[in-house]
Design an enzyme around this catalytic site. Structure first.
Site: not given
Ligand code: NAD
Ligand code: TYD
Length: 338
Positions: A124-126, A152, A156
């Protein structure tokens, strides 16, 4: 080829599975623990595909993971499995260390032991921390130092370092992608965009943290899936690729867009206590993936948001079950005193 997708019952992993099944002839094996964020119903269409197989299990369980590698012989491993929500990491950091760091270590060891063509870490970019709001000229590049803010993002970043160490020390063929915020179908309702769509549909308050001026760089999930597919198949071993589409929006802009689309009143917005350590701005410089792999996002934000909102309108059964279940207690705990 056999592709092992860990965390494939979650948001991005499930979208990636559908992308792979449509784009290639490879066999796809999903390993997922089905935590609160994993949803087996998301994969019901994939289950009907003979190229697909689902296995329930934990990436931190070494014996189980080794046995799975021995049996399934994956050529490519794409690791999406993670605890992914910043607010939860602030409440309970331990599980983030366990899944995101230890789990990644177990997968890397399995790859070393049984041999693979590519291990890809979905990061992630985070990991780069945040950028100031008054410097729109600054962007994250692959060389930006890691400077994490939340448990988090720290977990990562630790996983990314392990992946790089296994490349340098053991010559494991790895790659890493660092993407900006995704949105689209199957996004769990604890995250900003689905939470706001669902609350607006239910005429509930829309809780915006702090001033709402924090900036996120939004990318439609299918564009992220295409980027990962390209990196895994054509990207260079040992490399990191930033993924993003120069689509920065303040949280307030995103929420206003949702209200406008759903014809709901601005008065639903409620400014609530800010998230501790709240990252101000994320912004990706995607020049490397643009130049090396000729990747560009296909979905514009307006179009992607319309598709996403329509998806939530058409799939009430998918999210209603979530908000009626144990997620209800989480919501009450996190938002009732804000
Ligand atoms: P999510 O929380 O929707 O899904 C995570 C999945 O992992 C779930 O299905 C969960 O059951 C599974 N999981 C958790 N712990 C586990 C374990 N111990 N063994 C096997 N499976 C397990 O997450 P997401 O938003 O789909 O993100 C997926 C990946 O992408 C993550 O690694 C996250 O850091 C990365 N990512 C997410 C975003 C975003 O905007 N959502 C952006 C950049 C990177
Ligand atoms: P989020 O979807 O949790 O992603 P991330 O923190 O990983 O970027 O949040 C996106 C942005 O929205 C973040 O700046 C926090 C804000 N946010 C709210 O303002 N209210 C909310 O209820 C949530 C879940 C997030």
């Amino acid at each position: 080829m056999n592709i092992l997708v860990t965390g494939g019952a979650g948001f991005i992993g499930s979208n990636f599975i559908y992308y792979e099944l449509a784009a290639h002839e490879d066999k796809v094996i999903c390993l997922d623990l089905l935590t609160y964020a994993g949803n087996i119903s998301t994969l019901s269409t994939a289950m009907q595909n003979e190229k697909f197989k689902f296995i329930k299990g934990d990436i931190t369980d070494r014996v189980f993971v080794y046995d799975l590698f021995k049996r399934e012989k994956p050529d490519i491993v794409v690791n999406f499995a993670a605890e992914s929500h910043v607010d939860r990491s602030i409440e309970t950091p331990e599980i983030f260390l366990q899944t995101n760091i230890i789990g990644t270590g177990v997968l890397l060891d399995a790859c070393r032991k049984y041999g693979i063509k590519r291990y890809h870490q979905v990061s992630t970019d985070e990991v780069y921390g945040d950028l100031p709001l008054d410097r729109p000229d600054l962007f994250f590049t692959e060389d930006t130092p890691l400077r994490t803010s939340s448990p988090y993002s720290a977990s990562k970043a630790a996983a990314d370092l392990l992946v790089q160490a296994y490349h340098r020390t053991y010559g494991l063929p790895v790659s890493i992608s660092r993407c900006s915020n995704n949105y689209g179908p199957y996004h769990f309702p604890e995250k900003l965009i689905p939470l706001m769509i669902i609350n607006a549909l239910n005429d509930k308050q829309l809780p915006i943290y702090g001033t709402g001026r924090n900036v996120r760089d939004w990318l439609y999930v299918e564009d992220h899936c295409q980027a990962i597919d390209l990196i895994v198949r054509k990207g260079q071993e040992g490399e990191i690729y930033n993924v993003g589409g120069h689509n920065e929006k303040t949280n307030l802009q995103v929420v206003e867009m949702i209200l406008k689309y759903l014809h709901k009143p601005y008065e639903l917005i409620k400014f609530v206590t800010d998230r501790p350590g709240h990252d101000r701005r994320y912004a990706i410089n995607p020049a490397k993936i643009n130049d090396e792999l000729d990747w560009q996002p296909k979905t514009r934000f307006n179009e992607g948001m319309k598709k996403t909102i329509k998806w939530y309108l058409a799939h009430r059964d998918w999210w209603q079950k979530i908000i009626d279940g144990s997620y209800k207690d989480y919501y009450a705990k996190m938002y009732e005193d804000k």
